[in-house]
Design a protein around this motif. Structure first.
Motif, PDB file in Angstrom:
ATOM      1  N   VAL A 125      78.981  30.295  12.158  1.00 55.73           N
ATOM      2  CA  VAL A 125      79.424  31.342  11.240  1.00 55.73           C
ATOM      3  C   VAL A 125      78.373  31.445  10.137  1.00 55.73           C
ATOM      4  O   VAL A 125      78.027  30.442   9.508  1.00 55.73           O
ATOM      5  N   ASP A 126      77.828  32.649   9.922  1.00 54.30           N
ATOM      6  CA  ASP A 126      76.784  32.782   8.906  1.00 54.30           C
ATOM      7  C   ASP A 126      77.394  32.971   7.512  1.00 54.30           C
ATOM      8  O   ASP A 126      78.619  32.988   7.345  1.00 54.30           O
ATOM      9  N   ASP A 127      76.527  33.088   6.499  1.00 58.81           N
ATOM     10  CA  ASP A 127      76.983  33.155   5.099  1.00 58.81           C
ATOM     11  C   ASP A 127      77.890  34.362   4.849  1.00 58.81           C
ATOM     12  O   ASP A 127      78.706  34.355   3.931  1.00 58.81           O
ATOM     13  N   ASP A 128      77.737  35.410   5.652  1.00 60.10           N
ATOM     14  CA  ASP A 128      78.580  36.594   5.481  1.00 60.10           C
ATOM     15  C   ASP A 128      79.880  36.505   6.288  1.00 60.10           C
ATOM     16  O   ASP A 128      80.657  37.456   6.328  1.00 60.10           O
ATOM     17  N   GLY A 129      80.094  35.372   6.951  1.00 55.13           N
ATOM     18  CA  GLY A 129      81.324  35.188   7.711  1.00 55.13           C
ATOM     19  C   GLY A 129      81.288  35.743   9.128  1.00 55.13           C
ATOM     20  O   GLY A 129      82.315  35.777   9.802  1.00 55.13           O
ATOM     21  N   ASN A 130      80.098  36.189   9.566  1.00 54.62           N
ATOM     22  CA  ASN A 130      79.995  36.687  10.935  1.00 54.62           C
ATOM     23  C   ASN A 130      79.925  35.521  11.912  1.00 54.62           C
ATOM     24  O   ASN A 130      79.074  34.641  11.795  1.00 54.62           O
ATOM     25  N   ALA A 131      80.821  35.541  12.895  1.00 51.02           N
ATOM     26  CA  ALA A 131      80.857  34.479  13.896  1.00 51.02           C
ATOM     27  C   ALA A 131      79.943  34.817  15.062  1.00 51.02           C
ATOM     28  O   ALA A 131      79.780  35.986  15.422  1.00 51.02           O
ATOM     29  N   LEU A 132      79.328  33.800  15.624  1.00 48.50           N
ATOM     30  CA  LEU A 132      78.446  33.964  16.779  1.00 48.50           C
ATOM     31  C   LEU A 132      78.769  32.868  17.786  1.00 48.50           C
ATOM     32  O   LEU A 132      78.645  31.674  17.472  1.00 48.50           O
ATOM     33  N   THR A 133      79.208  33.271  18.976  1.00 45.64           N
ATOM     34  CA  THR A 133      79.490  32.295  20.021  1.00 45.64           C
ATOM     35  C   THR A 133      78.180  31.826  20.640  1.00 45.64           C
ATOM     36  O   THR A 133      77.392  32.641  21.117  1.00 45.64           O
ATOM     37  N   LEU A 134      77.956  30.526  20.629  1.00 47.37           N
ATOM     38  CA  LEU A 134      76.734  29.961  21.205  1.00 47.37           C
ATOM     39  C   LEU A 134      76.941  29.579  22.661  1.00 47.37           C
ATOM     40  O   LEU A 134      76.012  29.614  23.459  1.00 47.37           O
ATOM     41  N   ARG A 135      78.193  29.227  23.009  1.00 48.97           N
ATOM     42  CA  ARG A 135      78.465  28.760  24.364  1.00 48.97           C
ATOM     43  C   ARG A 135      79.967  28.616  24.508  1.00 48.97           C
ATOM     44  O   ARG A 135      80.653  28.324  23.525  1.00 48.97           O
ATOM     45  N   PHE A 136      80.487  28.831  25.713  1.00 45.59           N
ATOM     46  CA  PHE A 136      81.856  28.453  26.029  1.00 45.59           C
ATOM     47  C   PHE A 136      81.820  27.168  26.849  1.00 45.59           C
ATOM     48  O   PHE A 136      80.939  26.998  27.703  1.00 45.59           O
ATOM     49  N   VAL A 137      82.767  26.287  26.601  1.00 42.17           N
ATOM     50  CA  VAL A 137      82.818  25.022  27.327  1.00 42.17           C
ATOM     51  C   VAL A 137      84.078  25.012  28.184  1.00 42.17           C
ATOM     52  O   VAL A 137      85.189  25.178  27.677  1.00 42.17           O
ATOM     53  N   ARG A 138      83.882  24.875  29.477  1.00 44.19           N
ATOM     54  CA  ARG A 138      84.970  24.957  30.449  1.00 44.19           C
ATOM     55  C   ARG A 138      85.371  23.559  30.925  1.00 44.19           C
ATOM     56  O   ARG A 138      84.655  22.592  30.674  1.00 44.19           O
ATOM     57  N   PRO A 139      86.494  23.448  31.647  1.00 40.15           N
ATOM     58  CA  PRO A 139      86.919  22.127  32.140  1.00 40.15           C
ATOM     59  C   PRO A 139      85.798  21.422  32.919  1.00 40.15           C
ATOM     60  O   PRO A 139      85.099  22.046  33.725  1.00 40.15           O
ATOM     61  N   GLY A 140      85.611  20.149  32.630  1.00 39.40           N
ATOM     62  CA  GLY A 140      84.559  19.355  33.259  1.00 39.40           C
ATOM     63  C   GLY A 140      83.273  19.332  32.458  1.00 39.40           C
ATOM     64  O   GLY A 140      82.406  18.501  32.702  1.00 39.40           O
ATOM     65  N   GLU A 141      83.161  20.273  31.506  1.00 36.25           N
ATOM     66  CA  GLU A 141      81.952  20.345  30.691  1.00 36.25           C
ATOM     67  C   GLU A 141      82.149  19.594  29.366  1.00 36.25           C
ATOM     68  O   GLU A 141      83.273  19.337  28.958  1.00 36.25           O
ATOM     69  N   TYR A 142      81.046  19.300  28.710  1.00 38.79           N
ATOM     70  CA  TYR A 142      81.037  18.479  27.503  1.00 38.79           C
ATOM     71  C   TYR A 142      80.611  19.278  26.280  1.00 38.79           C
ATOM     72  O   TYR A 142      79.872  20.244  26.390  1.00 38.79           O
TER      73      TYR A 142
ATOM     74  N   ILE B 296      81.735  12.114  22.066  1.00 42.04           N
ATOM     75  CA  ILE B 296      81.411  13.238  22.935  1.00 42.04           C
ATOM     76  C   ILE B 296      82.738  13.689  23.535  1.00 42.04           C
ATOM     77  O   ILE B 296      83.619  12.862  23.778  1.00 42.04           O
ATOM     78  N   TYR B 297      82.891  14.988  23.738  1.00 41.38           N
ATOM     79  CA  TYR B 297      84.169  15.502  24.213  1.00 41.38           C
ATOM     80  C   TYR B 297      84.002  16.196  25.561  1.00 41.38           C
ATOM     81  O   TYR B 297      83.044  16.945  25.762  1.00 41.38           O
ATOM     82  N   ARG B 298      84.919  15.913  26.455  1.00 47.38           N
ATOM     83  CA  ARG B 298      84.927  16.600  27.756  1.00 47.38           C
ATOM     84  C   ARG B 298      86.199  17.432  27.833  1.00 47.38           C
ATOM     85  O   ARG B 298      87.302  16.923  27.573  1.00 47.38           O
ATOM     86  N   VAL B 299      86.035  18.696  28.171  1.00 42.46           N
ATOM     87  CA  VAL B 299      87.198  19.578  28.289  1.00 42.46           C
ATOM     88  C   VAL B 299      87.924  19.234  29.589  1.00 42.46           C
ATOM     89  O   VAL B 299      87.317  19.213  30.665  1.00 42.46           O
ATOM     90  N   GLU B 300      89.205  18.921  29.495  1.00 47.30           N
ATOM     91  CA  GLU B 300      90.024  18.600  30.666  1.00 47.30           C
ATOM     92  C   GLU B 300      90.731  19.851  31.184  1.00 47.30           C
ATOM     93  O   GLU B 300      90.843  20.057  32.391  1.00 47.30           O
ATOM     94  N   SER B 301      91.211  20.673  30.257  1.00 51.87           N
ATOM     95  CA  SER B 301      91.816  21.958  30.634  1.00 51.87           C
ATOM     96  C   SER B 301      91.696  22.895  29.439  1.00 51.87           C
ATOM     97  O   SER B 301      91.572  22.440  28.308  1.00 51.87           O
ATOM     98  N   GLY B 302      91.702  24.197  29.704  1.00 44.74           N
ATOM     99  CA  GLY B 302      91.593  25.171  28.623  1.00 44.74           C
ATOM    100  C   GLY B 302      90.181  25.690  28.468  1.00 44.74           C
ATOM    101  O   GLY B 302      89.428  25.812  29.456  1.00 44.74           O
ATOM    102  N   LEU B 303      89.797  25.987  27.231  1.00 47.88           N
ATOM    103  CA  LEU B 303      88.494  26.610  26.974  1.00 47.88           C
ATOM    104  C   LEU B 303      88.121  26.337  25.516  1.00 47.88           C
ATOM    105  O   LEU B 303      88.947  26.504  24.620  1.00 47.88           O
ATOM    106  N   VAL B 304      86.866  25.938  25.297  1.00 51.35           N
ATOM    107  CA  VAL B 304      86.395  25.681  23.931  1.00 51.35           C
ATOM    108  C   VAL B 304      85.248  26.635  23.621  1.00 51.35           C
ATOM    109  O   VAL B 304      84.365  26.859  24.455  1.00 51.35           O
TER     110      VAL B 304
END
Lengths: 203, 203
Positions: A43-60, A30-38
């Motif tokens: 990505v679907d079959d046509d290469g379209n990206a879809l952001t499901l969530r941003f993970v900020r410092p302190g979040e997993y 399991i990963y916890r963000v210490e600094s930065g942004l994840v």
């Protein structure tokens, strides 16, 4: 915060992929963000990206190491990022509780995302996404109260569930309305109040 | 499973509201579904309902009692349901871990919901929703391998992020294709394999 479960901390540059889709194995953490942004993104079959969530410092993220469910997303460093690798079986009760609290908050964020997708037009969703970037490392605040967001139209499209061409059109509308100023790989927020009003509107 | 944190178990009839939107107070609990089915649903200003998640036996809701976030949904018994009230501060480490695992799985479900909303047409989303109802108390299996789902077009609309009128039209198409048979307040699944194929298709 306990240190016992932390195996290591790792650094990633903006744009690097941290996790790929697949089934979590016994070596998964399991990963916890210490600094930065994840950015958690599919990505679907046509290469379209879809952001499901941003993970900020302190979040997993990588929580499927706990539940065993298949991972159908990429985790990407959206900015220069440091993460702690956590051994899921060595978490003490306090860290487990902390993880549960953060997952509860993340669930609430995805509820909001579902509601926006169903009830808001693209213009409103883009306003909301731009404001969401304000408290991340992608934002630079200047002395005149303006905020520069370092984000491409592709990245905005991923965040709002659209495609670049359509986003470019709506970003143009927001610029003509004087709410933002759009440049290459960046958007300057000029009227944060008006963007906030758009972000709250339905329909 | 520990019993120490369980305050009480409560029974709700299908259609009863268990939780209303609002800020969790000190008397708020976390709830675990013991039997039945709970629909987590938001309702917009025009009265359109949107299902954010279904909660099945062994799963939890009311997790904002832990995180302190505002609750912007109703929790409704979708079938006759029994729930355990859990005191968030009296959970032992095993129950906290169990909660974290279930929240991780719930997060994965909402990722899927976001992907479907962005990439699938309504017909595919309705097929997926009907199949999701198969392992709930809303489904009755007959001896010929057919499954009757007790669900209204309004409830399907809420599950797929649409409105009744549009759902009625698409349900008619699925019926003409021979995949389902639609009656008042219920849908008979006739071709589960073809529905599964639709549910997996994008575009």
């Amino acid at each position: 915060m306990t240190q016992g479960s932390i195996i290591d901390t790792l650094a990633f540059r903006a744009g690097e992929i941290i996790l790929y889709p697949g089934s979590p194995g016994p070596r998964d953490r399991i990963y916890r963000v210490e600094s930065g942004l994840v950015r958690i993104q599919s990505v679907d079959d046509d290469g379209n990206a879809l952001t499901l969530r941003f993970v900020r410092p302190g979040e997993y993220f990588g929580e499927e190491a706990l539940s065993g469910g298949e991972r159908r997303y990429h985790a990407e460093a959206a900015a220069d990022t440091r993460i702690a690798q956590i051994h899921p079986e060595r978490m003490d009760p306090q860290e487990t509780l902390n993880l549960a609290v953060r997952l509860a908050l993340a669930l609430g964020q995805t509820y909001d995302a579902i509601q926006r997708l169903v009830s808001q037009r693209l213009k409103n969703r883009i306003a909301a996404a731009l404001l969401e970037f304000m408290d991340t490392p992608l934002a630079v605040h200047d002395t005149k109260g303006r905020v520069m967001i370092h984000v491409t139209h592709d990245e905005i499209a991923s965040a709002v569930g659209s495609v670049r061409e359509t986003v470019t059109k709506v970003v143009g509308e927001l610029a003509r309305d004087g709410l933002i100023k759009s440049g290459y790989g960046r958007v300057m927020l000029l009227d944060i109040e008006a963007l906030g009003e758009l972000a709250r509107q339905n329909g």
